[in-house]
Scaffold this motif. Structure first.
Motif, PDB file in Angstrom:
ATOM      1  N   HIS A   1       4.443 -23.513  -9.659  1.00 57.91           N
ATOM      2  CA  HIS A   1       4.488 -22.155  -8.918  1.00 57.91           C
ATOM      3  C   HIS A   1       5.192 -21.123  -9.301  1.00 57.91           C
ATOM      4  O   HIS A   1       6.274 -21.206 -10.322  1.00 57.91           O
TER       5      HIS A   1
ATOM      6  N   TYR B   1       2.503 -16.334  -4.971  1.00 60.31           N
ATOM      7  CA  TYR B   1       2.350 -17.530  -4.145  1.00 60.31           C
ATOM      8  C   TYR B   1       1.959 -18.745  -5.225  1.00 60.31           C
ATOM      9  O   TYR B   1       1.836 -19.971  -5.032  1.00 60.31           O
ATOM     10  N   ASN B   2       0.765 -18.339  -5.989  1.00 60.61           N
ATOM     11  CA  ASN B   2       0.116 -19.233  -6.571  1.00 60.61           C
ATOM     12  C   ASN B   2       0.781 -19.741  -7.874  1.00 60.61           C
ATOM     13  O   ASN B   2       2.083 -19.668  -8.073  1.00 60.61           O
TER      14      ASN B   2
ATOM     15  N   ASN C   1      -2.190 -13.173  -9.129  1.00 56.38           N
ATOM     16  CA  ASN C   1      -2.513 -13.574  -7.626  1.00 56.38           C
ATOM     17  C   ASN C   1      -3.780 -12.666  -7.262  1.00 56.38           C
ATOM     18  O   ASN C   1      -3.725 -11.587  -6.759  1.00 56.38           O
TER      19      ASN C   1
ATOM     20  N   ALA D   1      -3.422 -22.698  -5.791  1.00 52.41           N
ATOM     21  CA  ALA D   1      -4.272 -22.423  -6.939  1.00 52.41           C
ATOM     22  C   ALA D   1      -3.564 -22.180  -8.326  1.00 52.41           C
ATOM     23  O   ALA D   1      -2.637 -21.392  -8.211  1.00 52.41           O
ATOM     24  N   ASN D   2      -3.939 -23.064  -9.250  1.00 55.48           N
ATOM     25  CA  ASN D   2      -3.368 -22.832 -10.387  1.00 55.48           C
ATOM     26  C   ASN D   2      -4.125 -22.157 -11.504  1.00 55.48           C
ATOM     27  O   ASN D   2      -5.322 -22.675 -11.957  1.00 55.48           O
ATOM     28  N   THR D   3      -3.711 -21.051 -11.818  1.00 57.72           N
ATOM     29  CA  THR D   3      -4.633 -20.176 -12.677  1.00 57.72           C
ATOM     30  C   THR D   3      -4.435 -20.714 -14.097  1.00 57.72           C
ATOM     31  O   THR D   3      -3.270 -20.866 -14.628  1.00 57.72           O
TER      32      THR D   3
ATOM     33  N   TYR E   1       0.813 -20.855 -12.184  1.00 59.61           N
ATOM     34  CA  TYR E   1       0.496 -20.740 -13.475  1.00 59.61           C
ATOM     35  C   TYR E   1       0.843 -21.678 -14.315  1.00 59.61           C
ATOM     36  O   TYR E   1       2.314 -22.057 -14.062  1.00 59.61           O
TER      37      TYR E   1
ATOM     38  N   ASN F   1      -6.631 -20.162  -0.813  1.00 64.34           N
ATOM     39  CA  ASN F   1      -5.876 -21.092  -1.483  1.00 64.34           C
ATOM     40  C   ASN F   1      -4.669 -20.652  -2.419  1.00 64.34           C
ATOM     41  O   ASN F   1      -4.198 -21.025  -3.453  1.00 64.34           O
ATOM     42  N   ARG F   2      -4.192 -19.489  -1.905  1.00 68.42           N
ATOM     43  CA  ARG F   2      -3.419 -18.705  -2.778  1.00 68.42           C
ATOM     44  C   ARG F   2      -1.876 -19.622  -3.065  1.00 68.42           C
ATOM     45  O   ARG F   2      -1.203 -19.390  -4.217  1.00 68.42           O
ATOM     46  N   HIS F   3      -1.591 -20.619  -2.222  1.00 67.10           N
ATOM     47  CA  HIS F   3      -0.445 -21.428  -2.536  1.00 67.10           C
ATOM     48  C   HIS F   3      -0.704 -22.625  -3.228  1.00 67.10           C
ATOM     49  O   HIS F   3       0.207 -23.245  -3.888  1.00 67.10           O
TER      50      HIS F   3
END
Ligand code: BGC
Length: 748
Positions: free
Chosen positions: A243, A236-237, A194, A203-205, A239, A199-201
């Motif tokens: 989530h 939140y994000n 994070n 965003a797919n890293t 990966y 867009n923290r909810h």
């Protein structure tokens, strides 16, 4: 006669005591302090119904969740975190509840704590804030935050511990231990990846394994394995297209599997988005899923949480068994036994003189002297007139910034700190610019009226006029806790200083050669005027004692010893995050958990912070940089041996001498280089540091022990840390760009 009756009384008392011995046989195991925690957990667990278990795994209010009322096992109460104890909020709302006894000590922001490079101060911080949490009867403190500083726009960098995984790891462990010594659990956040807010909810890293293990996980791992953190917050994000709150890889495989974490995973507030995947692999405790507390009519609104009624129904339908629920409940019981059911824990305290002293000391040790031409600082003696310019000299910074916002009992502004330190000087304040005139967060108000009617040009003209006859001009600006500055949920939108501050600084630099610029921020900022300003100080959000800490350093009462925990690039174009793909990510087709998804690819890989700038340049002030009012000389580093056998260590020792006239502390840094590596490796990586305090003329030997870990990289193919045989260099330095000596050795 009197004596006889006394004896009789004592005999009766003894008999009474004998008749009612406090036998542990009559106490249920779970209530018996003499039993090991695991036995107590098991015993309590056996006594619980399914309903009680389901109740435990989700919230019952904004910040609390149930214990087991039938067994007398208390509720869990959480609080933000991480810089002070948050004001009490209403049962179902973010707004403060309006208590009159919840004003606290605001401790320095964690970016400042990291800048101390002092493990003892981190322990003092943890112990002190833990005492405040304990006094307020909290079970869990939502902090510390250790997300790595990936780029200078992240709105929450001020809550984290900088760009380097080793520095963050070393600093987080004593914080955790300090807090938990109070019988209050930390909740290390935000696990993981994070590193930005926008867009923290959604965003797919996308990050390769080597980068994940080398850069983004070490501080969490250290908090778990070395600090023995009792809880951790899932971010939140997303990966790996899941989530974080239901993330199989990062929660089940890495955290609980590889690291053996036996504590509780708490969701970030509103971070859970499904029942089954979360039940199988996700958090132990769900918080903050939206409810206004009323929507379910007569039933409990919290029953609509993903881990409430839907979980119960999934079990009833056989979609999932109870094995995961049982494990969850045991972890929660363990947390409670470690905290609120530990009858030996201390009682805590709030806004004590000790806490104020700790906040002041941590604050003054965190301030970084970036530049000091002609020894303009310290402002010794009794200056006739000191002109202070800038909104941040007066603006209260403890309110705002998101969930770390505080209701501080006291906040000493920089202006008040300077006035208090120089009672015999004329201290004049000029506004200089208008930044953020807001001053409220969730019902907590600063009470300041910062409205201003003068134009920008007039503000500058007034400041310049006042500068003409001043002995010192101190510009105090930077960022603040307003939206799109250093604040949660949105990021900064520019690297430059906002609000026309560059123009104010340029004008002052023209008017005086006695200009000191103090930048208050949790992020690097551009300084196009750097060559025109003789003295520059990096200050942080220092909380209750902010003004005193700053005055301590400006006056020389405290010799500055803070060092940067992150790099200041010259311009935004110099930083490693450049493309939309890297940030804010690219919107893809389709949804996950019913939400859109942006793929955010960490294409810069392991080249974060100085690892990047070492190759590309563009540095204004390097990682690890910090000047002092004295000077330090480093001797030639010495090696304990030239060959390091598998399983052994080598020691590097360097003599450091204070060659100036005042006492002071230097942060001696050890970097390791692996020039013969078979894979791409950064030019060097921090693997040791020590803060050493020296009287004028004093010399001390500083030693670092280098083990295999310090030489290793993460081999993704083998999924293992690997140290390759061959030549290594140990660099002893005063910053990432100030190498004072090096030695070579070989790993056999
Ligand atoms: C933040 C967390 C915080 C939580 C509770 C979230 O929005 O990301 O850091 O602890 O709220 O306030």
């Amino acid at each position: 006669m009197k004596c006889k009756s006394l004896l009789l009384g004592l005999a009766l008392l003894a008999a009474a005591c004998n008749q009612t011995p406090r036998s542990n046989e009559n106490i249920p195991v779970y209530l018996d302090d003499n039993q090991p925690i695991e036995a107590r957990v098991e015993d309590a667990f056996q006594r619980m119904t399914l309903e009680e278990k389901i109740a435990m795994v989700h919230a019952q209010s904004k910040f609390s969740s149930p214990g087991v009322p039938s067994l007398g096992i208390p509720e869990i109460w959480c609080t933000d975190g991480p810089h002070g104890i948050r004001a009490e909020v209403l049962w179902d709302e973010w707004d403060q509840a309006g208590w009159t006894n919840d004003s606290i000590t605001a401790f320095p922001a964690l970016s400042g704590l990291a800048a101390t490079w002092d493990r003892d101060l981190s322990r003092l911080y943890g112990k002190s804030i833990g005492e405040e949490a304990r006094y307020r009867n909290k079970t869990v403190l939502l902090g510390p935050g250790v997300n790595i500083y990936r780029f200078p726009l992240n709105g929450r960098n001020f809550e984290y511990m900088g760009e380097d995984p080793y520095l963050a790891s070393e600093m987080v462990v004593p914080y955790v231990e300090g807090v938990q010594s109070n019988g209050v659990a930390v909740c290390v956040k935000h696990y993981a990846l994070n590193n930005s807010e926008v867009n923290r909810h959604v965003a797919n890293t996308i990050v390769d394994d080597r980068t994940l293990y080398e850069i983004y996980l070490p501080a969490f791992k250290a908090a778990v394995q070395k600090g023995h953190a009792w809880s951790i917050m899932a971010a939140y994000n997303l990966y790996n297209n899941e989530h974080l709150c239901s993330n199989e890889v990062l929660l089940d495989k890495v955290l609980r599997g590889e690291w053996g974490f036996d504590g509780v995973v708490i969701s970030d507030w509103g971070g859970v988005h499904n029942t089954l995947q979360t039940a199988r692999h996700g958090v132990d405790l769900e918080y903050g899923s939206w409810t206004d507390g009323l929507t379910m009519g007569k039933t409990n609104a919290y029953d609509s949480y993903f881990l409430a009624a839907p979980y119960r129904e999934a079990i009833a339908k056989g979609e999932i068994g109870t094995e995961e629920l049982d494990a969850r409940v045991k972890r929660l019981l363990r947390l409670i036994f470690r905290t609120s059911m530990d009858r030996t824990r201390p009682f805590g305290s709030q806004t004590s003189p000790e806490h104020y002293a700790a906040a002041r000391k941590i604050g003054s040790e965190s301030i970084v002297l970036l530049k000091n031409d002609n020894a303009l600082l310290p402002m010794a003696g009794k200056p006739g007139k000191i002109l202070v310019v800038g909104e941040n000299a007066v603006k209260m910074m403890t309110v705002g910034g998101g969930s770390s916002s505080l209701k501080a009992k006291l906040e000493v502004s920089p202006l008040d700190g300077i006035k208090a330190r120089y009672p015999e000087s004329t201290v004049v304040w000029e506004r200089g610019y208008v930044g953020d005139v807001g001053g409220e967060y969730n019902g907590v108000s600063t009470g300041q009226d910062l409205r201003e009617s003068r134009s920008a040009a007039t503000l500058i003209a007034d400041a310049v006029k006042a500068a003409k006859d001043a002995d010192y001009v101190i510009f105090i600006g930077g960022l603040n806790k307003a939206e799109k500055q250093d604040s949660e949920s949105l990021d900064r939108v520019q690297y430059d200083l906002p609000y026309n501050q560059d123009a104010v600084i340029e004008a002052l630099a023209e008017a005086t050669d006695k200009l000191i610029v103090v930048n208050i921020s949790g992020n690097a900022v551009a300084m196009p005027w750097v060559d025109k300003v003789p003295a520059i100080v990096q200050d942080w959000y220092l909380g209750t004692q902010a003004g005193h800490s700053l005055a301590d350093v400006l006056s020389g009462d405290v010799n500055p010893s803070g060092h940067l925990p992150f790099t200041f690039p010259v311009s935004y174009a110099d930083n490693p995050v450049q493309t939309d793909k890297q940030y804010p990510g690219i919107l893809r087709d389709g949804t996950i958990d019913g939400m859109p998804v942006l793929d955010m690819e960490y294409t810069e890989g392991i080249y974060v912070g100085y690892r990047w700038y070492d190759l590309k340049g563009g540095v204004l002030f390097p990682f690890g940089h910090g000047l002092s009012y004295t000077t330090f000389e480093f001797g030639e580093p010495q090696l304990s041996k030239k060959m390091m056998k598998e399983g052994s260590t080598v020691t590097v020792t360097v003599a450091v001498k204070n060659t100036g006239n005042v006492a002071g502390a230097e942060v001696v840094q050890l970097y390791i280089a692996d020039p013969e590596a078979s894979v791409d490796r950064p030019l060097k990586e921090l693997k040791g540091f020590a803060k050493v305090y020296l009287e004028p003329g004093q010399t001390a030997d500083v030693s670092f022990t280098i083990d295999k870990d310090a030489l290793s990289f993460f081999d993704a193919a083998k999924h293992a840390w690997t140290a390759e045989k061959g030549l290594f260099k140990a660099l002893v330095a005063a910053s990432a760009q100030d190498i004072r000596g090096s030695v070579e050795f070989e790993l056999l």
